[in-house]
Write a protein that holds these residues in place. Sequence first.
Motif, PDB file in Angstrom:
ATOM      1  N   THR A 114      36.856  11.924  15.029  1.00 21.68           N
ATOM      2  CA  THR A 114      35.679  11.768  14.167  1.00 21.68           C
ATOM      3  C   THR A 114      34.815  13.024  14.189  1.00 21.68           C
ATOM      4  N   SER A 115      34.654  13.644  15.355  1.00 19.32           N
ATOM      5  CA  SER A 115      33.797  14.829  15.340  1.00 19.32           C
ATOM      6  C   SER A 115      34.509  15.988  14.654  1.00 19.32           C
ATOM      7  N   GLY A 116      35.852  16.025  14.772  1.00 14.84           N
ATOM      8  CA  GLY A 116      36.610  17.030  14.025  1.00 14.84           C
ATOM      9  C   GLY A 116      36.427  16.865  12.531  1.00 14.84           C
ATOM     10  N   ILE A 117      36.511  15.598  12.054  1.00 19.20           N
ATOM     11  CA  ILE A 117      36.347  15.329  10.620  1.00 19.20           C
ATOM     12  C   ILE A 117      34.929  15.662  10.182  1.00 19.20           C
ATOM     13  N   TYR A 118      33.967  15.313  11.039  1.00 18.43           N
ATOM     14  CA  TYR A 118      32.574  15.557  10.677  1.00 18.43           C
ATOM     15  C   TYR A 118      32.320  17.052  10.463  1.00 18.43           C
ATOM     16  N   TYR A 119      32.744  17.875  11.454  1.00 20.64           N
ATOM     17  CA  TYR A 119      32.465  19.309  11.324  1.00 20.64           C
ATOM     18  C   TYR A 119      33.418  19.985  10.341  1.00 20.64           C
ATOM     19  N   GLY A 120      34.685  19.485  10.296  1.00 20.29           N
ATOM     20  CA  GLY A 120      35.678  20.147   9.448  1.00 20.29           C
ATOM     21  C   GLY A 120      35.535  19.812   7.974  1.00 20.29           C
ATOM     22  N   ILE A 121      35.164  18.569   7.662  1.00 20.32           N
ATOM     23  CA  ILE A 121      35.135  18.145   6.263  1.00 20.32           C
ATOM     24  C   ILE A 121      33.724  17.824   5.783  1.00 20.32           C
ATOM     25  N   LEU A 122      33.061  16.897   6.482  1.00 19.26           N
ATOM     26  CA  LEU A 122      31.783  16.403   5.954  1.00 19.26           C
ATOM     27  C   LEU A 122      30.717  17.489   5.905  1.00 19.26           C
ATOM     28  N   VAL A 123      30.604  18.276   6.978  1.00 19.75           N
ATOM     29  CA  VAL A 123      29.557  19.307   6.994  1.00 19.75           C
ATOM     30  C   VAL A 123      29.855  20.366   5.940  1.00 19.75           C
ATOM     31  N   LYS A 124      31.149  20.722   5.817  1.00 22.37           N
ATOM     32  CA  LYS A 124      31.498  21.775   4.858  1.00 22.37           C
ATOM     33  C   LYS A 124      31.204  21.352   3.436  1.00 22.37           C
ATOM     34  N   LEU A 125      31.400  20.053   3.143  1.00 18.66           N
ATOM     35  CA  LEU A 125      31.158  19.578   1.778  1.00 18.66           C
ATOM     36  C   LEU A 125      29.754  19.026   1.607  1.00 18.66           C
ATOM     37  N   HIS A 126      28.909  19.173   2.621  1.00 17.09           N
ATOM     38  CA  HIS A 126      27.534  18.643   2.603  1.00 17.09           C
ATOM     39  C   HIS A 126      27.516  17.148   2.347  1.00 17.09           C
ATOM     40  N   LEU A 127      28.399  16.432   3.019  1.00 20.19           N
ATOM     41  CA  LEU A 127      28.471  14.979   2.838  1.00 20.19           C
ATOM     42  C   LEU A 127      28.125  14.257   4.137  1.00 20.19           C
ATOM     43  N   GLU A 128      27.226  14.863   4.940  1.00 17.73           N
ATOM     44  CA  GLU A 128      26.943  14.291   6.270  1.00 17.73           C
ATOM     45  C   GLU A 128      26.518  12.836   6.190  1.00 17.73           C
ATOM     46  N   TYR A 129      25.848  12.479   5.064  1.00 20.46           N
ATOM     47  CA  TYR A 129      25.313  11.118   4.983  1.00 20.46           C
ATOM     48  C   TYR A 129      26.401  10.054   4.886  1.00 20.46           C
ATOM     49  N   LEU A 130      27.626  10.467   4.620  1.00 21.24           N
ATOM     50  CA  LEU A 130      28.708   9.480   4.531  1.00 21.24           C
ATOM     51  C   LEU A 130      29.301   9.134   5.892  1.00 21.24           C
ATOM     52  N   ASN A 131      28.666   9.639   6.973  1.00 25.05           N
ATOM     53  CA  ASN A 131      29.362   9.527   8.260  1.00 25.05           C
ATOM     54  C   ASN A 131      29.676   8.086   8.677  1.00 25.05           C
ATOM     55  N   THR A 132      28.736   7.147   8.411  1.00 23.74           N
ATOM     56  CA  THR A 132      29.012   5.763   8.840  1.00 23.74           C
ATOM     57  C   THR A 132      30.270   5.221   8.172  1.00 23.74           C
ATOM     58  N   ILE A 133      30.339   5.382   6.856  1.00 24.37           N
ATOM     59  CA  ILE A 133      31.481   4.847   6.107  1.00 24.37           C
ATOM     60  C   ILE A 133      32.777   5.504   6.558  1.00 24.37           C
TER      61      ILE A 133
END
Lengths: 190, 301
Positions: free
Chosen positions: A55-74
Motif C-alpha cells: 500500500t505504501s508503494g502504491i501510495y508513493y508510486g501511483i497516487l502521489v504522482k497522479l495527485h490522487l492522494e484523497y483516494l487512499n481509503t478506497i
Amino acid sequence: MELLLFAIGAALVNNVILSQFLGLCPFLGVSKSVKTATGMGGAVIFVMTIASCVTSGIYYGILVKLHLEYLNTIVFILVIAALVQLVEMFLKKKVKPLYEALGVYLPLITTNCAVLGIALNNVQAEYSILKSTINGFGSALGFAIAITILAGIREKIEYSDIPEAFKGTPIVLLTSGLMAIAFFGFAGMM
Amino acid sequence: MGKCTERLYNGIVKENPTFVQMLGMCPTLAVTSSAINGAGMGLTTTCILVLSNVAISLLRKVIPDKVRIPAYIVIIASFVTVIQFLLQAFIPSLNDSLGIYIPLIVVNCIILGRAESYASKNKVMPSLFDGLGMGLGFTIGLTVIGAFRELIGKGCVFNYQILGDGNLLSSNSNGALKAIGDVLAYYKPITIFVLAPGAFFVLAFLIAFLNKRNAKKAAKAAAEGKDTSEFCRPEGCAGCANVLCAGKKAAEAQAETKPVEQKTVAKPVEKKPEINTEVKPEVKPAENKPEAREAGKDGEA
C-alpha cells in the motif's frame, strides 16, 4: 538500531489492539486456544507486513504522482482485499506447508480493520516505504503477542468459577483491560 | 409512512447495533473517551449509513449478485472519503480527535451488514429510514458509553464538570445546592477510564449487564414455553463480540433442567438438532472443532 527501536515501539508501546483498538474482532473471536491464536497471529504478521509494503508503494508510486492522494481509503481497501486473495492462491500453489498452517485464517483477515488501519496510519505519518514495512511488521507482531497471551489466559479461565453474567465476552474484555494496563508499562521503555 | 417509523424504532430500540446486536465494537471502544467524541463518531457513521443505504438500494437491481460485496465496499468507501473531506473542511476539531477512525468506518460491520441484509432487498425510502434508525441507535449507544466514561474518568459530561473539583453546582449556586456540590467535589476522577483499559472495563460491564437481562428474559420465555431463539442474534460479521450469546445458553440450561423434571424423555431428543443448527452460523471454521465437541457433550448430557 533506530529502526529496531521503531519496530519495538510499534509492537509493544503502541500495541494495535490494546492501545489503538484495531482488529478487535479477531482478537475476541479467535483467541479461544493458543494454537488458533498463534495461527491467526502468524497470518496477520504475514499479511500486514506485505500489505504495508504494497500500500505504501502504491501510495508513493501511483497516487502521489497522479495527485490522487484523497483516494487512499478506497484504493487501500481494494488492494488489501485483492492482496489477501492473491497471497492465498500463491501460498496454496507454491508454499504448501505455510498455506496449511495459515489456511483458514487468511480470508478472515480481509475484514480485519487493523490491516487497513496500519496502512492508513503509515501514509498519514508519512513513513517511507521501508519504515512502513517495519511499522506493519512491528504492529502485527504486537497483535500476535497480545492475542497469544490472551489465548493463554483464556485457556486457564475456562476452569475458573466466573459469575454467570460475566462468562464469555465480558471476562475476556476485563482480561484485555488488565493486559492494556500492563502494556502501559512499556511506555516507560521508550 | 408506517413502515418508515417502524424502521426507526427497530434501529434505535429493538435491534440497537451497540446494545442488542453488539456490532462495530472497534469504534465503540476507540472513540468513546468522551461523550462529544462518541456523538460525533455516531453522527458521522449515521450520515454514511444513510447515504450508502440509499445508493445501494437504488442500485440493487444493477449490481450483479456475485460481485455485490466489492461493489458495496467501493460505494461505502466513496461516501466515507466524501464525509471525511467535509469534516476536514467544516469540523476540523472533530476530524482531529477521531483521526484514523473516520476512514476505518469503511470496515465497520454495521454499514456492510445493513447493506447486505436490508438495503439490497428493499425500496429506497424504507432503506433510508433503516439507515437513519440504525445510525441513531449507534449514536445513542456511543454517546451513552462516552458520557459514562467521561463522567467516571474526568468527572464531566459533554465538558460540563459534574463531579469533582470545581463542579457546576458548587461554583455556580448557593444554599442546599452548593452543599450538594461541595459533597460531589470530593469525587476523585479515575483517569484510567478515559484511557484505553477503561474502554474494555466499561464494555465488559455493559455486556455482563445485558447478559444478565437476556438470561432473565430467556428464562422467563422458556418457563412460558415460548421460542427462545429471538434472544440470540447470530447474524453480523464473523468474529464480532456477539460470538458468545449468554442469553441462548441460559435458555438452553433452563430448557435442560425444566423438562427433565416434568417430561422425562421427549425433550432431549428434540433439543439435539436445535443445538446443531444454532451453533453453526456463528462459529467460524477455525473454531468448529471445540464448539462441535461442546455441543455434542451438551446433547449427551
